[in-house]
Scaffold this active site. Sequence first.
Site, PDB file in Angstrom:
ATOM      1  N   ASN B 106      42.112  38.275  38.509  1.00 24.63           N
ATOM      2  CA  ASN B 106      40.771  37.684  38.399  1.00 24.63           C
ATOM      3  C   ASN B 106      39.909  37.954  39.637  1.00 24.63           C
ATOM      4  OD1 ASN B 106      42.710  35.246  36.910  1.00 24.63           O
ATOM      5  ND2 ASN B 106      41.051  36.257  35.760  1.00 24.63           N
ATOM      6  N   ILE B 113      35.243  36.746  42.549  1.00 27.17           N
ATOM      7  CA  ILE B 113      36.234  35.925  41.857  1.00 27.17           C
ATOM      8  C   ILE B 113      35.706  35.549  40.494  1.00 27.17           C
ATOM      9  CG2 ILE B 113      37.626  33.829  41.946  1.00 27.17           C
ATOM     10  CD1 ILE B 113      36.959  33.863  45.026  1.00 27.17           C
ATOM     11  N   CYS B 114      36.546  35.641  39.509  1.00 29.87           N
ATOM     12  CA  CYS B 114      36.159  35.183  38.180  1.00 29.87           C
ATOM     13  C   CYS B 114      36.866  33.868  37.931  1.00 29.87           C
ATOM     14  CB  CYS B 114      36.558  36.226  37.101  1.00 29.87           C
ATOM     15  SG  CYS B 114      36.196  35.653  35.430  1.00 29.87           S
ATOM     16  N   LEU B 115      36.129  32.772  38.114  1.00 30.86           N
ATOM     17  CA  LEU B 115      36.712  31.443  37.904  1.00 30.86           C
ATOM     18  C   LEU B 115      35.646  30.584  37.256  1.00 30.86           C
ATOM     19  CD1 LEU B 115      39.188  29.631  38.445  1.00 30.86           C
ATOM     20  CD2 LEU B 115      38.145  29.022  40.626  1.00 30.86           C
TER      21      LEU B 115
END
Lengths: 486, 175
Positions: B106, B113-115
């Site tokens: 991610n 960041i992919c959150l």
Amino acid sequence: MSAGFTYVDNVNTNLICCICRAPFLNPVTTRSCAHTFCLECIQTAISITPQCPVDRSTLTTLDLRPANPLLRNLVDELTVECPNASLGCTQTMQRQLVDIHLRDDCAHASVPCTHPGCERQVQRKELGKHDETCRRQDVAMCPYCATERAVEGFETHKRICGREEVVCPSCDAVTIRAEVDTHTAACPLTVVACAHSGNGCAWEGARHAFAHHIAACPYEAIKGFLSIHAGKVAALESENASLRRKVDELEGGLRAAAEEAQAARRSLGPWFRADASTSTSASAVASPAVQPQRPAPEERVLRDRRMSPLNAAMLGVASDAPFVPRTDPSLDASSFFPPFSPPSEDASSDAFPYGRALPAAPSVNINTTLEGSLTSLRNSIMTVSTSLDTMSRRHDVALMTETLRMHEEVQSLRAIVHGLRMQVHQIMMERSQMSLSNLYSSGQTRTSEDGGWSTRAEYFNDRPSTGPSMSVPLMTTVRRTTENKL
Amino acid sequence: MDLASAHARPRVASSKAAVSSQSAEASGSVTKRLGSELMQLMMSSSQGISAFPKTDANLFDWIGTIEGPAATVYAGMTFKISISFPSNYPYAAPTIKFDSPCYHPNVDLAGNICLDILQDKWSAVYSVHTILLSLQSLLGEPNNASPLNNEAANLWDTPEFKTQLMKHYRSPDSA
């Protein structure tokens, strides 16, 4: 706004808003999920995402309700520092009392300057210091006209401010003061008097009733006559006034003239003579020197002539007086003693003219001026003094000649007396020789006779009061007197 | 003259102070909150996470460190991240990137960041502390359904992943 407070004690974490991480401020609780936030925090969060920040359930502002009062009290009673702690305020208080503290107590709170127009915000403790320097302290704002006025005279301005609203006493209408006069002039309820009140109409009433009254007013019917009458009266009054003014002027002139005459009379003194021909009224104010009984002009002339000839001559008023002018070269000493009773038509009036002429005012020819009279008087005095001088000189000459003559006479008398004395002496000598020869030639009988003779001889020698012994002192006295005279 | 200047000077100073305090008013609540978060981080006994502002002057830019959770492939590793707070924090999410290279399904190679909680699932109740904890757990439990690094996602659960990870990893201390 939780940032505004610094909490003194540690706060229970249950009282912390999870958004702002500070104790709840005005806490609200969601209806659906029972989460509690500050009102401001949750409103901002909902405006971005309409979800509960905790559990993401759908949420709108309608789902918010005030938190439990218990919770509200817990956070409102937390002790905080004064928000002005950075400025120096050291006080702490319950959070709910902060506003009151700032408004009323805090010495470091910013308060606006009390002077209108001054925009400054100053700390309360420095308000007094600011007041002293505030540029606007002498300015106040008028509540009526919204203009700035100097504090000095502000109350006066407020009383007369033209923008203040006032109520018409008659119709209850509200106007500003500047337009009161305009309103009063038009107000239908204001009480007005009849237009003919000046002529005697006693009507008074509201303005709207005036038209009704004027139709019935008895004075209105004779309006034309009244106006003509008023015009005439006015003309008469103005004329009267002008006349009065003129009379006043004349009176003033008269008074001035009278004063002038009085002054002239005073300066003239006894010279003043009221002329009968000039005025009859002047006799009332004539000087006391004038005879109370005014004689006819002809008689007065006679009276003038009757005045002392000496006076008349001195004044140069010779005219027809029986007196010789002083300048006459044939003047004799005897001419200085003129007859005191001059020929007059009214001799009985006065035996001695001086008696009357001296106390009375010296009478002169009134046809001559005072100046002329004075000049002539002066001349007369001069001539009198010169003639007096001449006379005294003459007198001296006459006295001297007389004295010389007397002296000669005394001398001859003295010679005669001396001759007589010598003769008497010779006779006496002869007599004594004769008696002596008789004594020596005769006897006793002659002795008694001799005694008789001796007594006689003693008489002659011891008492020289008679005969030559007397004449000697007499002659010396005479001689002395004559010498003195010479 | 002295009197006039003495009067003028404090006025200028006070007006300057007023201007700065006005701008500070808006960010006042943000700095207050960031201050409280910093305090919370320092007080907390959470293992393996920490964060501090880059400079004392600017509270809006932080640097954090995350240690790899034990019992994962990241155990023993330390990652540096940069946190940048927006002016409307906490109503908007901070921007977070990995500064040190992190091989993770991610996280892309640039460190993005992919959150979800850093994107659309952000909530005002989240804090630096919660973000760091989430990232720490993300290391051990990636979301392979929406990968940023497809290679890493494919290699997850394979021994090759560890090799690739070690190839990319550089300790921040060595750097």
